[in-house]
Design an enzyme around this catalytic site. Structure first.
Site, PDB file in Angstrom:
ATOM      1  N   LEU A  29       0.831  -1.209   0.000  1.00  0.00           N
ATOM      2  CA  LEU A  29       0.000   0.000   0.000  1.00  0.00           C
ATOM      3  C   LEU A  29       0.864   1.256   0.000  1.00  0.00           C
ATOM      4  CD1 LEU A  29      -2.892  -0.930   2.478  1.00  0.00           C
ATOM      5  CD2 LEU A  29      -2.755  -1.244  -0.009  1.00  0.00           C
ATOM      6  N   LEU A  67      10.805   1.203  13.239  1.00  0.00           N
ATOM      7  CA  LEU A  67       9.818   1.729  14.188  1.00  0.00           C
ATOM      8  C   LEU A  67      10.083   1.276  15.615  1.00  0.00           C
ATOM      9  CD1 LEU A  67       6.754   1.132  11.871  1.00  0.00           C
ATOM     10  CD2 LEU A  67       7.426   3.377  12.774  1.00  0.00           C
ATOM     11  N   VAL A  89       4.442  -4.986  10.857  1.00  0.00           N
ATOM     12  CA  VAL A  89       4.154  -6.348  10.408  1.00  0.00           C
ATOM     13  C   VAL A  89       2.689  -6.379   9.961  1.00  0.00           C
ATOM     14  CG1 VAL A  89       3.906  -8.718  11.230  1.00  0.00           C
ATOM     15  CG2 VAL A  89       5.880  -7.337  11.940  1.00  0.00           C
ATOM     16  N   ASN A 127      -9.088  -5.161   9.839  1.00  0.00           N
ATOM     17  CA  ASN A 127     -10.297  -5.941  10.159  1.00  0.00           C
ATOM     18  C   ASN A 127      -9.971  -7.070  11.136  1.00  0.00           C
ATOM     19  OD1 ASN A 127     -10.303  -8.775   8.528  1.00  0.00           O
ATOM     20  ND2 ASN A 127      -9.158  -7.264   7.364  1.00  0.00           N
ATOM     21  N   TYR A 151      -1.212 -10.332  15.534  1.00  0.00           N
ATOM     22  CA  TYR A 151      -1.295  -9.171  14.630  1.00  0.00           C
ATOM     23  C   TYR A 151      -2.558  -8.345  14.936  1.00  0.00           C
ATOM     24  CZ  TYR A 151      -2.401  -6.800  10.208  1.00  0.00           C
ATOM     25  OH  TYR A 151      -2.762  -5.879   9.259  1.00  0.00           O
ATOM     26  N   LYS A 155      -3.030  -4.404  16.438  1.00  0.00           N
ATOM     27  CA  LYS A 155      -3.835  -3.323  15.865  1.00  0.00           C
ATOM     28  C   LYS A 155      -4.856  -2.815  16.893  1.00  0.00           C
ATOM     29  CE  LYS A 155      -1.981  -3.245  11.728  1.00  0.00           C
ATOM     30  NZ  LYS A 155      -1.252  -2.080  11.215  1.00  0.00           N
ATOM     31  N   SER A 180      -9.458  -5.727   2.860  1.00  0.00           N
ATOM     32  CA  SER A 180      -8.429  -6.344   2.005  1.00  0.00           C
ATOM     33  C   SER A 180      -8.170  -5.390   0.855  1.00  0.00           C
ATOM     34  CB  SER A 180      -8.923  -7.679   1.451  1.00  0.00           C
ATOM     35  OG  SER A 180      -9.363  -8.523   2.490  1.00  0.00           O
TER      36      SER A 180
HETATM   37  P1  NAI Z   1       3.200  -4.479   3.733  1.00  0.00           P
HETATM   38  O1  NAI Z   1       3.695  -5.588   4.592  1.00  0.00           O
HETATM   39  O2  NAI Z   1       3.374  -4.610   2.262  1.00  0.00           O
HETATM   40  O3  NAI Z   1       3.879  -3.106   4.207  1.00  0.00           O
HETATM   41  C1  NAI Z   1       4.260  -2.850   5.524  1.00  0.00           C
HETATM   42  C2  NAI Z   1       5.584  -2.132   5.503  1.00  0.00           C
HETATM   43  O4  NAI Z   1       5.992  -1.909   6.856  1.00  0.00           O
HETATM   44  C3  NAI Z   1       6.696  -2.928   4.806  1.00  0.00           C
HETATM   45  O5  NAI Z   1       7.276  -2.175   3.771  1.00  0.00           O
HETATM   46  C4  NAI Z   1       7.683  -3.204   5.911  1.00  0.00           C
HETATM   47  O6  NAI Z   1       9.040  -3.188   5.492  1.00  0.00           O
HETATM   48  C5  NAI Z   1       7.397  -2.083   6.900  1.00  0.00           C
HETATM   49  N1  NAI Z   1       7.833  -2.447   8.238  1.00  0.00           N
HETATM   50  C6  NAI Z   1       7.722  -3.652   8.858  1.00  0.00           C
HETATM   51  N2  NAI Z   1       8.335  -3.624  10.051  1.00  0.00           N
HETATM   52  C7  NAI Z   1       8.851  -2.377  10.203  1.00  0.00           C
HETATM   53  C8  NAI Z   1       9.597  -1.742  11.204  1.00  0.00           C
HETATM   54  N3  NAI Z   1       9.984  -2.388  12.322  1.00  0.00           N
HETATM   55  N4  NAI Z   1       9.947  -0.463  11.020  1.00  0.00           N
HETATM   56  C9  NAI Z   1       9.580   0.203   9.894  1.00  0.00           C
HETATM   57  N5  NAI Z   1       8.878  -0.339   8.898  1.00  0.00           N
HETATM   58  C10 NAI Z   1       8.510  -1.622   9.050  1.00  0.00           C
HETATM   59  O7  NAI Z   1       1.673  -4.249   4.105  1.00  0.00           O
HETATM   60  P2  NAI Z   1       0.560  -3.454   3.305  1.00  0.00           P
HETATM   61  O8  NAI Z   1      -0.369  -4.407   2.702  1.00  0.00           O
HETATM   62  O9  NAI Z   1       1.166  -2.408   2.485  1.00  0.00           O
HETATM   63  O10 NAI Z   1      -0.249  -2.773   4.528  1.00  0.00           O
HETATM   64  C11 NAI Z   1       0.082  -1.487   5.007  1.00  0.00           C
HETATM   65  C12 NAI Z   1      -0.552  -1.307   6.366  1.00  0.00           C
HETATM   66  O11 NAI Z   1      -1.957  -1.483   6.256  1.00  0.00           O
HETATM   67  C13 NAI Z   1      -0.070  -2.297   7.418  1.00  0.00           C
HETATM   68  O12 NAI Z   1       0.003  -1.645   8.670  1.00  0.00           O
HETATM   69  C14 NAI Z   1      -1.162  -3.343   7.451  1.00  0.00           C
HETATM   70  O13 NAI Z   1      -1.245  -3.964   8.715  1.00  0.00           O
HETATM   71  C15 NAI Z   1      -2.382  -2.495   7.147  1.00  0.00           C
HETATM   72  N6  NAI Z   1      -3.436  -3.271   6.515  1.00  0.00           N
HETATM   73  C16 NAI Z   1      -3.330  -3.667   5.218  1.00  0.00           C
HETATM   74  C17 NAI Z   1      -4.330  -4.401   4.633  1.00  0.00           C
HETATM   75  C18 NAI Z   1      -4.293  -4.781   3.190  1.00  0.00           C
HETATM   76  O14 NAI Z   1      -5.255  -5.385   2.736  1.00  0.00           O
HETATM   77  N7  NAI Z   1      -3.258  -4.472   2.424  1.00  0.00           N
HETATM   78  C19 NAI Z   1      -5.501  -4.824   5.400  1.00  0.00           C
HETATM   79  C20 NAI Z   1      -5.505  -4.371   6.766  1.00  0.00           C
HETATM   80  C21 NAI Z   1      -4.514  -3.604   7.294  1.00  0.00           C
HETATM   81  C1  15L Z   2      -4.661  -7.557   6.754  1.00  0.00           C
HETATM   82  O1  15L Z   2      -4.702  -6.969   7.833  1.00  0.00           O
HETATM   83  C2  15L Z   2      -3.405  -7.805   6.044  1.00  0.00           C
HETATM   84  O2  15L Z   2      -2.464  -6.780   6.246  1.00  0.00           O
HETATM   85  C3  15L Z   2      -3.572  -8.031   4.554  1.00  0.00           C
HETATM   86  O3  15L Z   2      -2.375  -8.574   4.032  1.00  0.00           O
HETATM   87  C4  15L Z   2      -4.763  -8.929   4.254  1.00  0.00           C
HETATM   88  O4  15L Z   2      -4.472 -10.208   4.668  1.00  0.00           O
HETATM   89  C5  15L Z   2      -6.012  -8.401   4.925  1.00  0.00           C
HETATM   90  O5  15L Z   2      -5.815  -8.117   6.296  1.00  0.00           O
HETATM   91  C6  15L Z   2      -7.210  -9.338   4.842  1.00  0.00           C
HETATM   92  O6  15L Z   2      -7.855  -9.572   5.859  1.00  0.00           O
HETATM   93  O7  15L Z   2      -7.519  -9.787   3.736  1.00  0.00           O
END
Ligand code: NAI
Ligand code: 15L
Length: 279
Positions: A29, A67, A89, A127, A151, A155, A180
């Site tokens: 994202l 972080l 994470v 979610n 996880y 959150k 998602s």
């Molecule tokens: P992603 O895993 O691709 O991106 C997360 C980023 O956080 C990664 O680039 C990673 O290197 C960085 N990261 C991990 N540990 C770290 C640390 N200790 N210090 C600094 N950076 C760190 O995940 P995505 O899909 O881009 O999601 C972004 C955010 O949205 C996350 O917080 C995730 O939990 C949340 N989210 C995403 C969903 C989705 O469907 N993509 C659904 C629900 C929540």
């Molecule tokens: C999340 O929180 C995750 O970051 C993402 O990778 C998806 O698994 C999403 O939820 C989901 O529930 O589909």
């Protein structure tokens, strides 16, 4: 008005923020939002623990930061007006990993926000704070949280930190429980939970600029046919989802069926409810 000025495009809107911090900018994202949020601020500071693409121009600052490192996060936040906090994470992992990035990470971010007078956070919640509700149980953002793993617990903690820093220090947050968010829904469950990148971007923009939100919890979900979440809380932001997973239904339903006792068919959190243990 001359015909020249009548036909030229309007000037781009002036950025509404001085410096906006985007954490998790190297992630799925983060890469999308790095492009889409740039016009909102004079400077977009992008950060991640992972390698990031170099700054596109003077409107970007690139900062590698873990972080879990309190002093580094303090320096990261200094000089910023708002933060979109995606870093951490993003899947179910052993508690120790989640603790460092998500739990300590959220605390460090808000502590830095307090020290540097930052007033608005958009927190990428999930979610999975309510993943143990059944798909047959519609809920809203006020329902008791039922995290579906470490996880989801992290959150849930992040939302509590957001509430505390509003009550104690007046730092406002919109916690978006993202469903998602991918280019398209990848399975049947995601026909309900899918959030398009366009709707995500709109929701974040409204979360940054709607006045007086306090700590507001909303779900991040598109206008899908079968949604489990009553998202009236997002009306406070003036958010109206534009996209729907229906466009992908035929493609997704061509996949093999999911067994009725599969967590993906039972729980809102799907497979996350059945992860671990990690010992
Ligand atoms: P992603 O895993 O691709 O991106 C997360 C980023 O956080 C990664 O680039 C990673 O290197 C960085 N990261 C991990 N540990 C770290 C640390 N200790 N210090 C600094 N950076 C760190 O995940 P995505 O899909 O881009 O999601 C972004 C955010 O949205 C996350 O917080 C995730 O939990 C949340 N989210 C995403 C969903 C989705 O469907 N993509 C659904 C629900 C929540
Ligand atoms: C999340 O929180 C995750 O970051 C993402 O990778 C998806 O698994 C999403 O939820 C989901 O529930 O589909």
């Amino acid at each position: 008005m001359s015909s020249d000025s009548a036909s030229s495009p309007p000037p781009p809107p002036s950025p509404r923020l001085g410096r906006l911090l985007l954490t998790g900018a190297a992630g799925g994202l983060g890469k999308v939002l790095r492009e889409r949020l740039r016009p909102l601020a004079r400077v977009l500071r992008v950060s991640d623990i992972a390698e990031l693409a170099p700054a596109a121009d003077a409107s970007e600052e690139v900062v590698r930061c873990d972080l879990a490192d309190k002093a580094a996060v303090d320096a990261l936040v200094a000089g910023c007006d708002a933060v979109v906090h995606l870093g951490g994470v993003s899947i179910e992992r052993p508690f120790e990993e989640v603790l460092e990035a998500n739990i300590k990470g959220a605390f460090h971010l808000y502590e830095a926000a307090r020290r540097h007078g930052l007033k608005r956070v958009v927190f990428a919640s999930s979610n999975h704070v309510s993943g143990f509700y059944k798909q047959t149980e519609p809920i809203d953002a006020h329902a008791l949280r039922r995290p579906d793993g470490y996880y989801g617990l992290s959150k849930s903690f992040g939302e509590d930190v957001a509430q505390f820093y509003f009550d104690r220090w007046g730092i406002e947050t919109v916690s978006i429980r993202i469903g998602s968010s991918f280019p398209e829904p990848l399975n049947r469950r995601m026909l309900s939970t899918w959030l398009s990148y366009r709707d995500l971007t709109t929701l974040i923009e409204k979360s940054l600029f709607t006045p007086s939100v306090g700590h507001l919890v909303v779900y991040g979900v598109s206008a899908n046919r079968d949604v489990w979440w009553d998202n009236r809380a997002a009306e406070r932001l003036g958010f109206v989802a534009q996209d729907s997973s229906e466009a992908f239904r035929a493609k997704v339903e061509a996949q093999p069926p999911v067994a009725p006792d599969d967590p993906n068919a039972i729980y809102q959190g799907g497979a996350f409810t059945a992860q671990g243990p990690f010992d």
